[in-house]
Design a protein around this motif. Structure first.
Motif, PDB file in Angstrom:
ATOM      1  N   ASP A 102       0.825  -1.206   0.000  1.00  0.00           N
ATOM      2  CA  ASP A 102       0.000   0.000   0.000  1.00  0.00           C
ATOM      3  C   ASP A 102       0.861   1.258   0.000  1.00  0.00           C
ATOM      4  N   GLU A 103       1.970   1.212   0.753  1.00  0.00           N
ATOM      5  CA  GLU A 103       2.835   2.382   0.842  1.00  0.00           C
ATOM      6  C   GLU A 103       3.470   2.716  -0.511  1.00  0.00           C
ATOM      7  N   GLU A 104       3.778   1.684  -1.293  1.00  0.00           N
ATOM      8  CA  GLU A 104       4.372   1.912  -2.609  1.00  0.00           C
ATOM      9  C   GLU A 104       3.369   2.564  -3.551  1.00  0.00           C
ATOM     10  N   VAL A 105       2.135   2.076  -3.519  1.00  0.00           N
ATOM     11  CA  VAL A 105       1.099   2.658  -4.377  1.00  0.00           C
ATOM     12  C   VAL A 105       0.847   4.109  -3.996  1.00  0.00           C
ATOM     13  N   THR A 106       0.781   4.364  -2.686  1.00  0.00           N
ATOM     14  CA  THR A 106       0.572   5.731  -2.209  1.00  0.00           C
ATOM     15  C   THR A 106       1.720   6.644  -2.633  1.00  0.00           C
ATOM     16  N   SER A 107       2.931   6.089  -2.685  1.00  0.00           N
ATOM     17  CA  SER A 107       4.105   6.876  -3.066  1.00  0.00           C
ATOM     18  C   SER A 107       4.197   7.117  -4.563  1.00  0.00           C
ATOM     19  N   GLY A 108       3.353   6.441  -5.352  1.00  0.00           N
ATOM     20  CA  GLY A 108       3.324   6.713  -6.785  1.00  0.00           C
ATOM     21  C   GLY A 108       3.808   5.589  -7.673  1.00  0.00           C
ATOM     22  N   TYR A 109       4.031   4.406  -7.130  1.00  0.00           N
ATOM     23  CA  TYR A 109       4.507   3.291  -7.950  1.00  0.00           C
ATOM     24  C   TYR A 109       3.329   2.515  -8.543  1.00  0.00           C
ATOM     25  N   VAL A 110       3.537   1.997  -9.747  1.00  0.00           N
ATOM     26  CA  VAL A 110       2.523   1.208 -10.433  1.00  0.00           C
ATOM     27  C   VAL A 110       3.186  -0.019 -11.048  1.00  0.00           C
ATOM     28  N   LEU A 111       2.368  -0.982 -11.445  1.00  0.00           N
ATOM     29  CA  LEU A 111       2.836  -2.130 -12.214  1.00  0.00           C
ATOM     30  C   LEU A 111       2.553  -1.848 -13.684  1.00  0.00           C
ATOM     31  N   ALA A 112       3.602  -1.720 -14.483  1.00  0.00           N
ATOM     32  CA  ALA A 112       3.421  -1.342 -15.886  1.00  0.00           C
ATOM     33  C   ALA A 112       2.621  -2.371 -16.661  1.00  0.00           C
ATOM     34  N   CYS A 113       2.732  -3.647 -16.264  1.00  0.00           N
ATOM     35  CA  CYS A 113       2.025  -4.697 -17.005  1.00  0.00           C
ATOM     36  C   CYS A 113       0.529  -4.636 -16.801  1.00  0.00           C
ATOM     37  N   GLN A 114       0.076  -3.951 -15.751  1.00  0.00           N
ATOM     38  CA  GLN A 114      -1.339  -3.878 -15.422  1.00  0.00           C
ATOM     39  C   GLN A 114      -1.915  -2.477 -15.591  1.00  0.00           C
ATOM     40  N   SER A 115      -1.095  -1.529 -16.062  1.00  0.00           N
ATOM     41  CA  SER A 115      -1.500  -0.122 -16.093  1.00  0.00           C
ATOM     42  C   SER A 115      -1.965   0.303 -17.478  1.00  0.00           C
ATOM     43  N   HIS A 116      -3.118   0.969 -17.492  1.00  0.00           N
ATOM     44  CA  HIS A 116      -3.664   1.552 -18.718  1.00  0.00           C
ATOM     45  C   HIS A 116      -3.786   3.057 -18.509  1.00  0.00           C
ATOM     46  N   PRO A 117      -3.486   3.849 -19.527  1.00  0.00           N
ATOM     47  CA  PRO A 117      -3.529   5.307 -19.345  1.00  0.00           C
ATOM     48  C   PRO A 117      -4.951   5.829 -19.212  1.00  0.00           C
ATOM     49  N   VAL A 118      -5.149   6.736 -18.294  1.00  0.00           N
ATOM     50  CA  VAL A 118      -6.412   7.445 -18.137  1.00  0.00           C
ATOM     51  C   VAL A 118      -6.301   8.838 -18.745  1.00  0.00           C
ATOM     52  N   THR A 119      -5.134   9.449 -18.607  1.00  0.00           N
ATOM     53  CA  THR A 119      -4.890  10.762 -19.190  1.00  0.00           C
ATOM     54  C   THR A 119      -4.174  10.613 -20.536  1.00  0.00           C
ATOM     55  N   GLU A 120      -4.148  11.676 -21.312  1.00  0.00           N
ATOM     56  CA  GLU A 120      -3.555  11.609 -22.645  1.00  0.00           C
ATOM     57  C   GLU A 120      -2.045  11.464 -22.601  1.00  0.00           C
ATOM     58  N   GLU A 121      -1.434  11.942 -21.537  1.00  0.00           N
ATOM     59  CA  GLU A 121       0.014  11.806 -21.393  1.00  0.00           C
ATOM     60  C   GLU A 121       0.325  11.143 -20.051  1.00  0.00           C
ATOM     61  N   VAL A 122       1.184  10.134 -20.117  1.00  0.00           N
ATOM     62  CA  VAL A 122       1.622   9.405 -18.928  1.00  0.00           C
ATOM     63  C   VAL A 122       3.128   9.272 -18.990  1.00  0.00           C
ATOM     64  N   GLU A 123       3.789   9.464 -17.851  1.00  0.00           N
ATOM     65  CA  GLU A 123       5.252   9.311 -17.803  1.00  0.00           C
ATOM     66  C   GLU A 123       5.628   8.317 -16.700  1.00  0.00           C
ATOM     67  N   LEU A 124       6.430   7.327 -17.077  1.00  0.00           N
ATOM     68  CA  LEU A 124       6.924   6.322 -16.132  1.00  0.00           C
ATOM     69  C   LEU A 124       8.424   6.382 -16.030  1.00  0.00           C
ATOM     70  N   ASP A 125       8.922   6.091 -14.831  1.00  0.00           N
ATOM     71  CA  ASP A 125      10.371   6.006 -14.612  1.00  0.00           C
ATOM     72  C   ASP A 125      10.678   4.639 -14.018  1.00  0.00           C
ATOM     73  N   PHE A 126      11.311   3.766 -14.818  1.00  0.00           N
ATOM     74  CA  PHE A 126      11.668   2.429 -14.361  1.00  0.00           C
ATOM     75  C   PHE A 126      12.953   2.428 -13.530  1.00  0.00           C
ATOM     76  N   ASP A 127      13.643   3.554 -13.479  1.00  0.00           N
ATOM     77  CA  ASP A 127      14.943   3.608 -12.796  1.00  0.00           C
ATOM     78  C   ASP A 127      14.830   3.966 -11.320  1.00  0.00           C
ATOM     79  N   ARG A 128      13.700   4.452 -10.875  1.00  0.00           N
ATOM     80  CA  ARG A 128      13.561   4.877  -9.473  1.00  0.00           C
ATOM     81  C   ARG A 128      13.354   3.687  -8.553  1.00  0.00           C
TER      82      ARG A 128
END
Length: 362
Positions: A336-362
């Motif tokens: 829960d703490e990771e999700v609250t901090s802004g982390y997502v699973l890219a394999c399960q994520s679909h964009p809601v907004t027109e622009e989405v930015e992910l950082d795999f290095d953090r």
């Protein structure tokens, strides 16, 4: 990044499970040094098609990493069938560096593991490392297996009982076979755990709970612990063998509500979206195809994007959501703490907004 490692040993654990040990060359020892509880991804290619699976490391953490995993045969499992029936000592397998956050860095305290079947694998590493390094730590292992013959790592667990009789408590339950002593047979469901745990342990003073195994067992254990007023931040989970989720499971995994008459409409993917992804210090932006998870978009343009299970379980594709909004179909890997901090699973994520930015290095 994958590294070819030689298979040093294959040990038959049960009729349907083996332990596979990989030889780690000196130049890769730092790469494969693991924290107790982490897993590795294994890769093989069949007819030009890549197959990846994750398996937890069962060996204790050490200065010279011994890389051993437990593999149980899964019905129609492409990799597990290969591992049990074809893989041989001397073969080479592509192996990714250890990852995962279902971990316990050795520290003082009282800890409990509730595991089912092959869920013993990461917890075995956690227990052995903890008790060896911390004389001021205790661990109670509650394990559920179908039968005695199907129980993985019997000898290793028995050795821990012999080495740490005052600090290691073992409670075994068989769901399909009667035991001569100990608890009655049967499944560890929520009601049984809720009644059993206070009789075994000082629940309120346990410093960390580690739940690992099939979805049903892990969810039942979590519900029992929450009913017993255990704080959520003391509960750590890892799910094995997830099938397609039911609407109720999906709601529980994503923290959202299922679509019901009169309920607020769930977030929907944007029809025209672009994802910007940073990976190994390099960034790129690409259009997301209709209905495509963000990981697939990135993989079409960056074949080195990290992933293993693609099922929302292993957490290998974890990325930080820098900007934009996404909808996750399921999440069985992030705390829960990771999700609250802004982390997502890219394999399960679909964009809601027109622009989405992910950082795999953090």
């Amino acid at each position: 990044m994958f590294h070819p490692l030689r298979v040093a040993e294959i040990e038959r654990l049960t009729d349907d499970a083996v332990a596979v040990t990989f030889q780690v060359p000196a130049e890769l020892r730092e790469t494969f040094r693991h924290v107790p509880g982490q897993h590795i991804a294994l890769r093989r290619t069949v007819d030009g098609r890549e197959i990846r699976r994750t398996y937890s490391i069962c060996t204790p953490a050490s200065d010279e990493p011994a890389l051993r995993v437990g593999i149980r045969l899964v019905e129609d499992g492409e990799f597990s069938t290969y591992a049990l029936k074809e893989l041989a000592v001397g073969d080479t397998v592509d192996v990714m560096a250890p990852s995962g956050r279902f971990v316990l860095a050795p520290r003082p305290g009282h800890f409990v593991g509730i595991v089912g079947g092959s869920g013993i694998t990461p917890v075995l590493s956690i227990v052995a490392t903890l008790l060896t390094r911390r004389p001021d730590a205790r661990f109670c292992l509650i394990r559920s297996d179908r039968t005695a013959a199907s129980t993985m790592f019997l000898e290793e667990v028995a050795d821990l009982k012999d080495r740490f009789p005052d600090r290691f408590q073992l409670v075994s339950v068989l769901s399909r076979e009667d035991q001569q002593s100990g608890l009655p047979s049967g499944r560890l469901d929520e009601e049984r755990l809720r009644e059993m745990l206070p009789a075994l342990l000082p629940v309120a003073s346990v410093d960390g709970w580690y739940l690992c195994g099939p979805y049903g067992l892990v969810q039942a254990a979590e519900r029992a612990l929450r009913t017993l007023q255990v704080p959520r931040n003391r509960i750590h989970e890892e799910i094995f063998h997830i099938s397609e989720p039911t609407p109720a499971e999906l709601a529980a995994a994503t923290g959202s509500s299922p679509s019901l008459p009169g309920a607020a409409a769930p977030l929907r993917a944007s029809a025209r979206s672009t994802v910007t992804a940073t990976l190994d210090g390099r960034a790129g932006s690409w259009p997301v195809l209709d209905g495509e998870p963000l990981l697939e978009t990135v993989l079409r343009n960056r074949a080195d994007a990290p992933y293993a299970c693609k099922g929302g379980v292993c957490g290998t594709c974890r990325a930080f959501l820098v900007r934009g909004e996404v909808r996750m179909d399921r999440n069985y890997a992030l705390e829960d703490e990771e999700v609250t901090s802004g982390y997502v699973l890219a394999c399960q994520s679909h964009p809601v907004t027109e622009e989405v930015e992910l950082d795999f290095d953090r």
